[in-house]
Scaffold this motif. Structure first.
Motif: not given
Length: 305
Positions: A185-195
């Motif tokens: 799984x690649x998990x992406x945070x839509x607010x910070x852009x972190x992954x």
């Protein structure tokens, strides 16, 4: 997002209950260069209040008790855990679902072969039915889906086609090389852009794994074995790492030569077998990883991405 490494060991934990290898002897003897580890699992949250688990291990009760954020949230009965995402159907990643049977509602995400295995050879879905209102959702390769109202986006991708032993039929060939028995799984945070990339079971280093990992902020990578013949050398088994569905760390074609060249800010080995010499924190293998800026995961490691 917040990421907790609830456990960092491969199947059997560390020490393994029936193993007397040098590592297991060392951790039982409270050697200062060893630390005990439970079965590999993650907890992920977008706000530190609601959480999802990646894999449900036999140690799930102790793992939840060890983290206040995962404990009941003030009600007589309740949990901040609302979902479990499975990477495969292995026993050390699914048995913990039975420990969650008291929960009212939990959604379990898994690839289609895994969902079938949990209906048939390991009928955990039927077993849980009378106890809890679990829902079971199919994860499809390369089809992303949202969590936490879309604040986190999950990208599942193929890692391997090897079924667990209990689900393998020696007289039946697997339906194609891309039967997704094992996924990452690649998990992406839509607010910070972190992954964050979570890949605890890697059969081979594919272009797809490379693509998902290349610009990630953090990679949690399969660190099961240091070398391919690790179990052979110790006289434990005739199986090699590849026979068990794992790419070793060292050697030509091992994960280290690829991981070391990636640009991720943090690169962490998890799912570490009790025989792996990197568990000794002053071993030459452990020092080699540190020199390359690569970490050896441990229970309780926390990340904010």
């Amino acid at each position: 997002m917040f990421v907790k490494v609830l456990g960092s060991a491969a199947g059997g934990g560390f020490p393994q209950w029936n193993c007397n290898c040098p590592n297991c002897r060392g951790v039982r003897g409270d050697h200062r260069f060893y630390r005990a580890r439970t079965h590999n699992s993650l907890a992920v949250s977008d706000d530190g209040k609601a959480w999802v688990l990646f894999n449900a291990t036999p140690d799930i009760h102790a793992q939840i008790v060890s983290h206040g954020e995962l404990q009941p949230d003030g009600k007589v009965r309740g949990t901040p855990i609302f979902a479990v995402l499975l990477t495969d159907a292995e026993l050390d990643h699914t048995i913990g679902l039975l420990h969650l049977r008291e929960s009212a509602e939990i959604e379990v995400y898994a690839a289609s072969p895994v969902l079938r295995a949990l209906e048939g050879p390991f009928p955990i879905r039927q077993m849980l039915g009378p106890y809890a209102a679990f829902t079971w959702s199919e994860v499809k390769l390369n089809e992303s889906f949202p969590l936490f109202g879309g604040r986190l986006i999950i990208h599942p991708f193929y890692l391997g086609g090897k079924p667990p032993r209990y689900a393998a039929d020696p007289d039946k060939k697997e339906p194609g090389a891309l039967s997704p028995w094992v996924i990452g799984y690649r998990i992406e945070d839509q607010r910070t852009g972190g992954s964050v990339v979570y890949a605890p079971g890697v059969e081979s280093w594919t272009d797809e794994l490379d693509r998902h990992s290349e610009n990630a902020d953090c990679i949690l990578m399969d660190g099961t074995f240091w070398q391919s013949d690790e179990l052979n050398t110790l006289g434990i088994s005739e199986l090699k790492a590849s026979d068990m569905g794992h790419l070793p760390i060292a050697g030509p074609g091992g994960s280290l030569e690829r991981l070391a060249n990636l640009s991720a800010g943090r690169k962490i080995y998890v799912h570490i077998n009790n025989t792996n010499p990197i568990l000794h924190e002053d071993s030459s293998e452990n020092r080699c990883l540190k020199a390359l800026g690569i970490e050896v995961g441990y229970d309780g490691l926390e990340l904010e991405v």
